[in-house]
Design a protein around this motif. Structure first.
Motif, short mmCIF file in Angstrom:
data_model
loop_
_atom_site.label_atom_id
_atom_site.label_comp_id
_atom_site.label_asym_id
_atom_site.label_seq_id
_atom_site.Cartn_x
_atom_site.Cartn_y
_atom_site.Cartn_z
N PRO A 25 0.82 -1.21 0.00
CA PRO A 25 0.00 0.00 0.00
C PRO A 25 0.85 1.26 0.00
O PRO A 25 1.96 1.28 0.55
CB PRO A 25 -0.79 -0.12 1.30
CG PRO A 25 0.05 -0.99 2.18
CD PRO A 25 0.70 -1.97 1.26
N THR A 26 0.35 2.31 -0.63
CA THR A 26 1.03 3.59 -0.60
C THR A 26 0.94 4.18 0.80
O THR A 26 0.07 3.83 1.59
CB THR A 26 0.39 4.57 -1.60
OG1 THR A 26 -1.01 4.70 -1.29
CG2 THR A 26 0.53 4.07 -3.03
N LEU A 27 1.87 5.09 1.12
CA LEU A 27 1.83 5.75 2.42
C LEU A 27 0.78 6.84 2.44
O LEU A 27 -0.10 6.88 3.29
CB LEU A 27 3.20 6.36 2.73
CG LEU A 27 4.36 5.41 2.97
CD1 LEU A 27 5.61 6.20 3.30
CD2 LEU A 27 4.05 4.42 4.08
N LEU A 28 0.91 7.76 1.49
CA LEU A 28 -0.01 8.89 1.39
C LEU A 28 -0.21 9.26 -0.07
O LEU A 28 0.68 9.04 -0.89
CB LEU A 28 0.56 10.12 2.12
CG LEU A 28 0.59 10.12 3.66
CD1 LEU A 28 1.35 11.34 4.14
CD2 LEU A 28 -0.81 10.10 4.24
N VAL A 29 -1.36 9.82 -0.38
CA VAL A 29 -1.60 10.42 -1.68
C VAL A 29 -2.02 11.85 -1.43
O VAL A 29 -3.05 12.10 -0.79
CB VAL A 29 -2.68 9.66 -2.47
CG1 VAL A 29 -2.90 10.33 -3.83
CG2 VAL A 29 -2.27 8.20 -2.67
N LEU A 30 -1.21 12.81 -1.90
CA LEU A 30 -1.43 14.21 -1.59
C LEU A 30 -1.91 14.97 -2.81
O LEU A 30 -1.27 14.91 -3.87
CB LEU A 30 -0.12 14.85 -1.12
CG LEU A 30 0.56 14.20 0.09
CD1 LEU A 30 1.95 14.79 0.28
CD2 LEU A 30 -0.27 14.41 1.34
N PRO A 31 -3.03 15.68 -2.71
CA PRO A 31 -3.42 16.58 -3.81
C PRO A 31 -2.31 17.59 -4.06
O PRO A 31 -1.65 18.04 -3.13
CB PRO A 31 -4.68 17.27 -3.26
CG PRO A 31 -5.21 16.33 -2.22
CD PRO A 31 -4.00 15.69 -1.60
N GLU A 32 -2.08 17.92 -5.33
CA GLU A 32 -0.96 18.79 -5.67
C GLU A 32 -1.03 20.14 -4.98
O GLU A 32 0.00 20.75 -4.70
CB GLU A 32 -0.88 18.99 -7.19
CG GLU A 32 -0.39 17.77 -7.94
CD GLU A 32 1.10 17.50 -7.74
OE1 GLU A 32 1.72 18.15 -6.89
OE2 GLU A 32 1.64 16.63 -8.43
N ASP A 33 -2.23 20.65 -4.67
CA ASP A 33 -2.31 21.96 -4.02
C ASP A 33 -1.86 21.90 -2.56
O ASP A 33 -1.71 22.92 -1.91
CB ASP A 33 -3.72 22.54 -4.12
CG ASP A 33 -4.77 21.66 -3.45
OD1 ASP A 33 -4.41 20.65 -2.82
OD2 ASP A 33 -5.97 21.98 -3.56
N ARG A 34 -1.61 20.67 -2.02
CA ARG A 34 -1.09 20.54 -0.66
C ARG A 34 0.40 20.26 -0.65
O ARG A 34 1.03 20.22 0.40
CB ARG A 34 -1.79 19.38 0.07
CG ARG A 34 -3.15 19.71 0.58
CD ARG A 34 -3.68 18.54 1.39
NE ARG A 34 -2.70 18.07 2.35
CZ ARG A 34 -2.75 16.86 2.92
NH1 ARG A 34 -3.71 16.02 2.58
NH2 ARG A 34 -1.84 16.50 3.79
N VAL A 35 0.96 20.05 -1.83
CA VAL A 35 2.38 19.72 -1.91
C VAL A 35 3.18 21.00 -1.94
O VAL A 35 2.88 21.93 -2.69
CB VAL A 35 2.68 18.88 -3.17
CG1 VAL A 35 4.16 18.60 -3.28
CG2 VAL A 35 1.88 17.59 -3.13
N GLY A 36 4.21 21.09 -1.08
CA GLY A 36 5.02 22.29 -0.98
C GLY A 36 5.95 22.45 -2.15
O GLY A 36 5.74 21.93 -3.23
N GLY A 37 7.06 23.17 -1.90
CA GLY A 37 8.05 23.41 -2.93
C GLY A 37 8.72 22.15 -3.36
O GLY A 37 8.37 21.05 -2.94
#
Length: 361
Positions: A340-352
């Motif tokens: 299983p993946t750890l996390l899936v983050l929407p791009e607007d929550r991803v930092g620099g």
């Protein structure tokens, strides 16, 4: 031993404008070892020093059992403290160092000697009580420091990176010894470290700290396999970050790395970043693969296969020695999902920009 429950409620600490502790709360049961883990400046040592009374808090309260000790001086808190430096008295023997706190408390000589012998046996130094600090190795000195902290029968044991000054092999041996002694004594313990392996190996629970905030508190297995935040996922262990698009509610398609099944629903068409550990990926050679194996690193019990996708993104895959036989640098390969993946983050929550393969200190 006078074990107690330690309870921290909303601790606040400022150094000028820097918020070193931001509403830090934690409860540790008697007999439990909680590791505070995080990078330099995250607040873990400030939290420990605040519990010890070595830092004046700007807010919050500290309890042992139901007693509020927030305003009590260090000497009256009944805390056993072991720091990075052993700080043994050079003119005293190991046994006399252990007896020192009892002497200050006016405990009789016979009882002091008996207690010292008990603790020397407990930490595996029963025949070295007559040696001075310069006659002991670093690991032996730290065991004496631990025994000295336990001699006063503290309610809580505080360990501030006690193994950082030792070489790797001694650290592994001594951390196991500390764990054994702590469980045998049955005392609530805070262990501060920046070493992930150390934290995973000895903790009942780990508190991952970042900028004065407790990002996640959980068992070692929970912290590693089910991180609650992006910071925890990238700080504890190794992690790949792969960008992709949601093609179904539970599937992410990544350029060159194939499809990933995710644990929960996301908006179809959304851009996301998938966080996945190297051991959760597999690799196989294929003539029409869109990825290329660019490097193989030998790690002792396994290999790290460095794979580059068509967009230049690199990921690392954990490969067993048996699997490595079929792989050669330059092979066209494909990546598949093993776990299983750890996390899936929407791009607007991803930092620099963050390296696709991140490993903390």
């Amino acid at each position: 031993m006078s074990q107690g429950e330690l309870r921290l409620e909303g601790l606040e600490k400022y150094y000028g404008t820097m918020h070193a502790l931001d509403g830090f709360s934690l409860r540790i049961q008697a007999g439990e070892l909680v590791v505070l883990l995080g990078p330099s400046g995250c607040g873990k040592t400030t939290a420990l020093r605040s519990v010890a009374g070595l830092e004046r808090l700007d807010g919050g309260r500290v309890f042992v059992d139901d007693q509020d000790i927030t305003l009590q001086p260090t000497a009256k808190r009944n805390m056993g403290i072991v720091f990075q430096q052993y700080s043994l008295f050079p003119h005293l023997t190991a046994a006399q160092n252990i007896e020192f706190g009892l002497k200050i408390r006016h405990v009789g000589a016979a009882k002091r000697r008996e207690r010292s012998r008990e603790l020397l046996d407990l930490v595996g130094l029963g025949d070295l009580g007559d040696r001075f600090a310069h006659q002991l190795s670093g690991g032996q000195q730290q065991r004496v420091a631990l025994a000295r902290a336990l001699a006063i029968e503290p309610a809580v044991l505080l360990l501030d990176e006690p193994l950082s000054a030792l070489d790797a092999k001694v650290r592994v041996s001594l951390r196991e010894e500390i764990r054994r002694v702590q469980k045998e004594v049955g005392i609530a313990t805070i262990f501060v470290t920046h070493d992930q392996e150390e934290a995973l190996a000895i903790a009942d629970r780990i508190g991952v700290m970042n900028r004065g905030i407790l990002e996640q508190l959980g068992t070692p297995a929970e912290i590693y396999a089910a991180p609650a935040t992006e910071f925890v996922a990238e700080f504890v262990g190794k992690v790949n970050r792969i960008h992709g698009t949601v093609t179904r509610e539970s599937t992410v398609l990544t350029p060159g790395f194939g499809a990933f099944s995710i644990g929960g629903p996301l908006t179809v068409g959304g851009e996301v970043a998938v966080l996945v550990r190297p051991e959760q990926l597999g690799i196989r050679v294929t003539g029409d693969g869109e990825c290329r194996l660019v490097e193989m690193s030998f790690l002792g019990s396994s290999f790290a296969a460095h794979v580059q996708g068509i967009d230049g993104t690199k990921v690392v895959v954990a490969v067993s020695p048996e699997e490595s036989i079929a792989l050669s640098v330059g092979d066209r390969v494909e990546i598949f999902q093993r776990g299983p993946t750890l996390l899936v983050l929407p791009e607007d929550r991803v930092g620099g920009p963050v390296p696709e393969f991140a490993e903390s200190d």
